[in-house]
Design a protein around this motif. Structure first.
Motif, PDB file in Angstrom:
ATOM      1  N   ILE A  92      53.693  -0.367  13.961  1.00 40.29           N
ATOM      2  CA  ILE A  92      54.427  -0.651  15.196  1.00 40.29           C
ATOM      3  C   ILE A  92      54.900   0.692  15.738  1.00 40.29           C
ATOM      4  O   ILE A  92      55.691   1.388  15.107  1.00 40.29           O
ATOM      5  N   THR A  93      54.393   1.058  16.915  1.00 43.22           N
ATOM      6  CA  THR A  93      54.751   2.356  17.476  1.00 43.22           C
ATOM      7  C   THR A  93      56.021   2.299  18.319  1.00 43.22           C
ATOM      8  O   THR A  93      56.682   3.316  18.492  1.00 43.22           O
ATOM      9  N   CYS A  94      56.348   1.130  18.858  1.00 45.69           N
ATOM     10  CA  CYS A  94      57.560   1.014  19.676  1.00 45.69           C
ATOM     11  C   CYS A  94      57.966  -0.448  19.782  1.00 45.69           C
ATOM     12  O   CYS A  94      57.099  -1.341  19.802  1.00 45.69           O
ATOM     13  N   LEU A  95      59.275  -0.695  19.827  1.00 47.30           N
ATOM     14  CA  LEU A  95      59.785  -2.033  20.111  1.00 47.30           C
ATOM     15  C   LEU A  95      61.049  -1.927  20.952  1.00 47.30           C
ATOM     16  O   LEU A  95      61.792  -0.947  20.862  1.00 47.30           O
ATOM     17  N   VAL A  96      61.285  -2.941  21.788  1.00 50.62           N
ATOM     18  CA  VAL A  96      62.465  -2.974  22.663  1.00 50.62           C
ATOM     19  C   VAL A  96      62.942  -4.418  22.795  1.00 50.62           C
ATOM     20  O   VAL A  96      62.144  -5.361  22.736  1.00 50.62           O
TER      21      VAL A  96
END
Length: 577
Positions: free
Chosen positions: A373-377
């Motif tokens: 997972i490279t990014c989460l928001v």
């Protein structure tokens, strides 16, 4: 079209059958001369005397043998016939035209198959677009008479019609390296950027002018720089590849007073998570699997919150985000396929490693590939979580669902492979999903239908990593491998036609499929990496130099150091601030 051309070709007498027919015409001409000789006509074969038919037949056979010998001898060394007969030349040209027609037909069939495969690949996740939620003329009339005027800007920012009119407004140029981070201050008047050149710039983006530029104090690539909320834009938190978490104090006279280190990860620190109402506390996550809670009011600001593990294995982290509605909840993602949510009030590492709940797309749970997972928001109200997976797609989760729940939506078409790529919501009520791509384009999906509604060319360097929507206006800033920052606003006269989208999506999917095939060879690479690491670990430990600074970090050889960081090029000794 191809069939019509084929018919016209055959009518022109270029097909193979008619080539044989031409030989029959030659024989017919010879027979006709014989008949003419019988009726007393003068022919080339008879001359002025009568010749028996047996002699004529023998002469014709000799002529045919000579022609065959000439045809055989006419082949040159390149394997091509140098034909001189008009009919045979036309036959060769006609056959090449037929080959071209066949190639075109095959290409058209392949394109149709690709289109069908693309539609099938996308169709399972798509829904119908809803009708427009905002209409310009009625909304403007209501604002003129003072009705719902406070909601006007919010509705405009979330209007699909304006998203489809986004276009490039300008560039901010100051950095001499890739721009890795962008962040608007709460009022939206200033924009902070950080780069591989180790510098941070504060922009007055509206007039495209750099108001402040300073050295971050980091020893390697600056990955994030954020204004702390309710600090009067005077405090900026930063993290970088060197693992340091630093804080810059800015003055009202447009200068940087100082930067100081407040925490140190044993590996790169990619992301910071701000608490929406706190001007002095935030979280950090690093590739050492550690999450720090940082409170600037304390003498020792950093406190370990959790070491993220899957079983007994540490999970290096790339991203972290605080729930804006439940600020004691935060989510992390990194070097496996799970989104993990923690509650700061009750983290017990002896109970499920402290995890409150985990989410993962069901088809990735048994995955043996290196899915990260490279990014989460979080969404604006904290009810949804968006996670971008490398060599995979973007997934939307309901944060209120129970542990182990599957995704709600899936967003396809982009390519996330080359870098630690970002993802974000766009719109005041998180109406859209926005992401960069390895192909250098920016994608915006309608959140509900998962359909692409905007597609723009971003960085010339080929990768767009960072996307920062403006907090109050319809527009955003983006950056990537290029050394500039791009500003986007909905000023196009007509909505986008998504020109070139299909071809780019086909290429992205083809590249991803090829990479997935190559992943079968990863075992040998991993084995080689393990042997090299084992040999490196047999070296004698480093000894501390006499007279070294007491505050110098000598923790890189600690057992907690992440595997990828041991012995790597980023082992920078972090001197005291």
């Amino acid at each position: 079209m191809a069939e019509t051309e084929g018919k016209s070709t055959s009518l022109n007498g270029v097909s193979g059958e008619e080539e044989a027919g031409g030989d029959h015409h030659k024989d017919g001409d010879a027979c006709g001369s014989k008949d003419e000789d019988k009726h007393g006509d003068n022919g080339e074969a008879s001359g002025d005397r009568n010749v028996p038919e047996s002699e004529l037949k023998e002469e014709d056979d000799d002529d045919e043998e000579e022609e065959e010998e000439e045809d055989t001898d006419s082949m040159d060394g390149s394997g091509l016939f140098s034909l001189t007969e008009d009919g045979e030349r036309e036959s060769e040209e006609g056959s090449s035209d037929e080959d071209d027609d066949d190639d075109e037909e095959l290409k058209d069939e392949d394109d149709e198959e690709d289109d069908e495969a693309m539609e099938a690949w996308l169709g399972a996740e798509l829904r119908d677009l809803r009708g427009p939620a905002w209409r310009a003329i009625p909304s403007l009339r209501c604002r003129e008479i003072g009705r719902d005027s406070q909601q006007f800007v919010r509705r405009v920012c979330g209007a699909r019609g304006l998203v489809q009119r986004l276009e490039l407004q300008g560039r901010l140029e100051r950095h001499s390296g890739c721009v890795n981070t962008l962040h608007f201050n709460p009022s939206g008047t200033r924009l902070a950027s950080g780069s591989d050149d180790l510098r941070v710039v504060i922009w007055d983006w509206a007039i495209r002018r750099a108001e402040l530029e300073f050295d971050s104090g980091h020893k390697s690539n600056v990955f994030q720089a954020k204004f702390l909320p309710h600090s009067g834009d005077s405090t900026l938190a930063m993290c970088a590849r060197d693992g340091q978490i630093r804080v810059a104090e800015l003055s009202a006279t447009q200068r940087c007073k100082n930067t100081k280190r407040v925490a140190q990860h044993k590996g790169a620190a990619h992301k910071l998570a701000l608490e929406p109402d706190s001007p002095c506390s935030f979280l950090s996550a690093g590739e050492d699997a550690m999450v720090f809670g940082i409170d600037l009011r304390l003498d020792r600001p950093a406190k370990k919150l959790v070491m993220v593990k899957e079983g007994d294995k540490k999970v290096g982290l790339y991203t972290i985000f605080v729930n804006p509605a439940k600020t004691h909840h935060f989510a992390v993602g990194g070097r496996d396929q799970y989104v993990r949510i923690y509650d700061q009030r009750k983290i017990n590492e002896n109970d499920n490693n402290g995890v409150l709940k985990k989410f993962c797309p069901s088809h990735l749970v048994p995955s043996e590939s290196k899915t990260n997972i490279t990014c989460l928001v979080y969404s604006h109200d904290g009810t949804e979580l968006l996670a971008s997976y490398n060599d995979e797609d973007i997934y939307l989760f309901d944060s209120n669902h129970s542990d182990g729940a599957d995704y709600c939506r899936r967003y396809k078409g982009h390519r996330n492979n080359a870098t630690v790529k970002g993802v974000n919501f766009y719109g005041p009520c998180s109406e859209f999903v926005v992401s960069g791509s390895d192909c250098g384009h920016i994608y915006l999906w309608d959140k509900h239908s998962a359909r692409i509604v905007q597609f723009m060319e971003g960085d010339r360097g080929g990768v767009v990593n960072c996307l920062e929507p403006h907090p109050h206006l319809p527009g955003m800033a983006t950056s990537g491998l290029d050394h500039d920052i791009k500003l986007w606003a909905p000023t196009a006269e007509t909505p986008t036609g998504l020109k070139g989208l299909k071809e780019v999506m086909k290429k992205n999917k083809r590249d991803r499929d090829e990479d997935s095939v190559r992943h079968g060879d990863q075992y040998d690479t991993q084995l080689l990496w393990f042997l090299m690491r084992h040999m490196r670990n047999r070296r004698p430990p480093r000894t501390r130099r006499e007279g070294a600074d007491a505050d110098t970090d000598e923790s890189w050889s600690s057992p907690d150091t992440s595997d990828e960081e041991e012995g790597g090029p980023d082992h920078v000794q972090c001197m005291s601030s």
